[in-house]
Design a protein around this motif. Structure first.
Motif: not given
Length: 471
Positions: A378-393, A395-401
């Motif tokens: 759980s401590a690692i997951a937010p870091l991965i999410v923010t790394a995948i979504t640097p611009n918050g688009t 398309e980036e959130w689609q990768r998260v999903f």
């Protein structure tokens, strides 16, 4: 306040590394991330030892003590905020340590109280904080707490005193104190110790729970437990849920702000609406699981797997759909996210009830181990999410999903392969009296046999008159 200097933007900059303006404290992003992680720094390591002792001590007293520590620490946090962010970090770690003992304690209580035909609904209602029974006044209440947190925090911050935000700690702390009083008055460790339980209620519980020779656990079969596939199926079910919760719940406000472009003032309300789906789903599927068990011949093993897979895989099409939406579809996105949480909550009737199925004596321990491992991820997951979504688009959130889809599919496969619903041999009380059926003449007779001491002293003679024991 001494030791402050005013910068060009009008903020008061403190030498300890934070800025102050209009009773608000601002930290840099690194410190903010560290403070968020502080809770999990305490939660992870504490869950295991609390899980170990939950079966050996007075669980009620343990939970009361931990809650008092949480309330006092939270009440001091607003004052300590103006001292140093590192002092605040210590308070966050202390709160995490205290929280690390509450859920294992609650799970251990449930293993003593929940009869098998009602186990799923009790487990999930405790998790959502809705159960009407006296034993469940204080335990986790994650979803209800999240809803009120999202809804009320913004409103509380509008209080025109000290910026409003300190009252978040005081108001929620007061609610915790009220719950603590109710818990102390109405909750008992064992059904047999409850002064107001009826004989019918006690008989129902005792008939549908594991029998033990003693109330506390003196020996933990670590090797057998850690090499058990049923144990790891249960633990990995917890971890799957924890990863999904962290990505889809903790990071939810970021998605609402970055992709759906909701105004920050309504972000909390939208997040709360989505969590209503989680509460409703937990309640509906909890009752449904127990109804299915009572009305059909489906075994506990298959029941747990059915609801685990239904929650994880049933929600996959919805999360994929959400990934293709943007701010033009914000209303549809909110509806789908609410529906997603409703469906995925079915897995609470799978993994969450499973510790009491496979090892009632060690339910708190299994819960503690699960939380400890989940906290790390759980401590690692937010870091991965923010790394995948640097611009918050979008398309980036689609990768998260898509990542959530992968976790759901893998978690389903693992649970189906490893999970069990029967009490494991290593978890059974070696001194307990169990039933053994033998055949005398043409009749089956059930006698008591102790795992340790042979026939029970109260067993009746097997042979009388001319009856012979047939092999």
């Amino acid at each position: 306040m001494s030791g402050k200097r005013q910068n060009n933007s009008g903020h008061l900059t403190c030498p300890r590394g934070f800025t102050l303006q209009d009773n608000y404290v601002y930290w840099d992003s690194t410190m903010e991330g560290l403070l968020i992680a502080g809770y999990y720094i305490g939660l992870g390591p504490a869950s295991l030892p609390f899980g170990v002792i939950s079966g050996k001590i007075n669980v009620k007293s343990m939970m009361i003590g931990l809650t008092v520590i949480m309330v006092v620490t939270s009440a001091l946090t607003p004052v300590l905020t103006f001292v140093s962010p590192y002092v605040v970090l210590v308070t966050r770690i202390i709160v995490g340590i205290s929280a690390g003992g509450l859920e294992p304690g609650a799970t251990q209580l449930l293993s003593d109280w929940a009869p098998l035909p009602e186990r799923a609904q009790m487990m999930v209602l405790v998790e959502t904080g809705l159960n009407r029974c006296s034993i469940f006044f204080l335990v986790t209440a994650n979803s209800i707490g999240a809803i009120f947190n999202f809804l009320l925090s913004g409103l509380i911050c509008s209080i025109p005193v000290l910026g409003g935000w300190p009252f978040i700690y005081y108001i929620f702390g007061g609610v915790n104190l009220l719950a603590l009083v109710l818990f102390g008055l109405f909750v008992y460790n064992k059904p047999s110790k409850h002064p107001r339980i009826t004989p019918m209620e006690l008989d129902l519980i005792e008939k549908h729970r594991d029998k033990r020779s003693v109330d506390t656990v003196s020996h933990i079969p670590w090797l057998k437990m850690l090499t058990s596939s049923a144990f790891w199926g249960c633990v990995l079910g917890f971890i799957t849920s924890g990863i999904i919760f962290m990505i889809m719940a903790i990071c939810l406000p970021l998605y609402i702000e970055q992709v759906l472009k909701f105004d920050p003032t309504v972000n909390g309300a939208v997040s709360a609406i989505v969590f209503v789906g989680r509460v409703a789903g937990a309640v509906v599927f909890g009752y449904l699981a127990d109804i299915v068990y009572s009305k059909t011949r489906l075994s506990i093993r298959h029941l747990r797997k059915l609801f685990q897979v239904a929650g994880l895989l049933g929600s996959v099409p919805i999360i994929i759909w959400i990934g293709f939406l943007d701010e033009r579809d914000r209303v549809l996105a909110v509806v789908l996210m609410t529906l997603y949480w409703f469906i995925v909550s079915a897995m609470n009737s799978g993994f969450r009830a499973n510790p009491a199925d496979i090892a009632p004596r060690f339910a708190g321990l299994i819960n503690g181990i699960s939380i400890a491992l989940t906290a790390i991820l759980s401590a690692i997951a937010p870091l991965i999410v923010t790394a995948i979504t640097p611009n918050g688009t979008a398309e980036e959130w689609q990768r998260v999903f898509y990542g959530v889809v992968g976790v759901s599919v893998l978690g389903s496969v693992v649970f189906v392969i490893l999970a069990s619903g029967e009490e494991q041999e290593w978890a059974k009380d070696p001194k307990i009296v169990t039933d053994m059926v033998i055949r005398v003449s043409d009749k089956e007779i059930t006698i008591s046999k102790s795992h340790q001491n042979g026939l029970d002293l109260e067993s009746k003679p097997l042979l009388s008159n001319n009856n012979r024991l047939h092999a």
